[in-house]
Design an enzyme around this catalytic site. Sequence first.
Site, short mmCIF file in Angstrom:
data_model
loop_
_atom_site.label_atom_id
_atom_site.label_comp_id
_atom_site.label_asym_id
_atom_site.label_seq_id
_atom_site.Cartn_x
_atom_site.Cartn_y
_atom_site.Cartn_z
N SER A 227 0.81 -1.21 0.00
CA SER A 227 0.00 0.00 0.00
C SER A 227 0.84 1.26 0.00
O SER A 227 0.30 2.36 -0.14
CB SER A 227 -0.92 0.01 1.23
OG SER A 227 -1.83 -1.06 1.19
N HIS B 94 -0.63 -1.75 -6.76
CA HIS B 94 -1.44 -1.48 -5.58
C HIS B 94 -2.91 -1.49 -5.95
O HIS B 94 -3.44 -0.54 -6.51
CB HIS B 94 -1.05 -0.13 -4.98
CG HIS B 94 -1.87 0.24 -3.79
ND1 HIS B 94 -2.26 1.54 -3.52
CD2 HIS B 94 -2.41 -0.52 -2.79
CE1 HIS B 94 -2.99 1.55 -2.41
NE2 HIS B 94 -3.09 0.32 -1.96
N GLU C 195 -2.72 1.23 -8.87
CA GLU C 195 -1.53 2.07 -8.96
C GLU C 195 -0.34 1.18 -9.33
O GLU C 195 -0.04 0.23 -8.61
CB GLU C 195 -1.26 2.78 -7.63
CG GLU C 195 -2.29 3.84 -7.30
CD GLU C 195 -2.04 4.50 -5.96
OE1 GLU C 195 -2.20 5.72 -5.86
OE2 GLU C 195 -1.68 3.78 -4.99
N ASN D 207 -3.34 6.53 -1.19
CA ASN D 207 -3.26 6.54 0.27
C ASN D 207 -2.81 7.88 0.83
O ASN D 207 -3.20 8.26 1.94
CB ASN D 207 -2.32 5.43 0.76
CG ASN D 207 -3.07 4.13 1.00
OD1 ASN D 207 -4.25 4.14 1.35
ND2 ASN D 207 -2.40 3.01 0.79
#
Length: 317
Positions: free
Chosen positions: A117, A138, A150, A189
């Site tokens: 992550s 990701h 991602e 994130n």
Amino acid sequence: MIESVAVIGAGNMGRSIAQFLLQNNVNVLLIDENDNVARHAEVSIKNQLEKLHEKNCLDEMSAYDLSNLEIGYGLPARLTADLVIEAIPEKLAWKQNLFLKLEDLCSTDTLFATNTSGLSISEIALNLDYPERLIGTHFFTPAAIIPLVEVVKGRETSDATAGYIVDYLNELGKKPVLLQKEVPGFIGNRIQHAIAREAISLLESGVASAEDIDTVVKWSIGLRMVLTGPIEQRDINGLDIHYDIASYLYKDLSHSAAPSPLLKEKVDQGETGLKAGKGFYDWETKDDRNDVKNKDEQLIELIQTIGQNKETGGPLG
């Protein structure tokens, strides 16, 4: 061609990635060192696919075959998959050790992907003999449903590996975004945590209840962001207006470099959210606890509606 994929780690993320691949008729080997976790993942995937199929939530072109799923209990002596996706816990040393083992178990043609992550791809690949074939992919929870992935290169990741993975994800119907620079937390994130930090700060300051803060986000910027990202929205609103607001507001926003005391208190007390029955919400008595299980279906319906309107030029397009 990537015809077979091994997913290492059968927790929530690993099994959801495996489910996504199955929905696209990919041969999947799902591996976990914990036999109980692996068995539970197999049952969970089959139940979820059957449930979504019964409710017509899967795309008409989705042709999953449960016989394409194989469960592995621990790493085999030899792994012949074309692509290996790692989905184990966010421990740098664990990931480094796993890929070192995979280099011995796999062909030099096998591509490696980590579902971290936000850990550094370069650090994960640090001790590998062939770091050029390791890349970050990701996925977002639930991986079987959320379109975006991602794709993150490490310092040694080759352009060929990046291009191949981006093309493959596109073929499977995902929306891959290739980051031009490796940064902690990547894009999603970083933005998600910036929003969460401010939301928790507002809660901690007594500005509003958790429910009301969530209501503001869901029924204003949340709805808008389905169609318009934060940078595009600045252009729509006017950069001069944004600048004026930012000039007085930024200094008052939370800029803590550490998690909030309220968040730490919750974690220390074991109130870690849904899985514990209590977090910022009381999930033991909350009537819509079971509704969490229906959110996947609601997400699918939302994504399909957006896609249909874009194709037809409807009001959401």
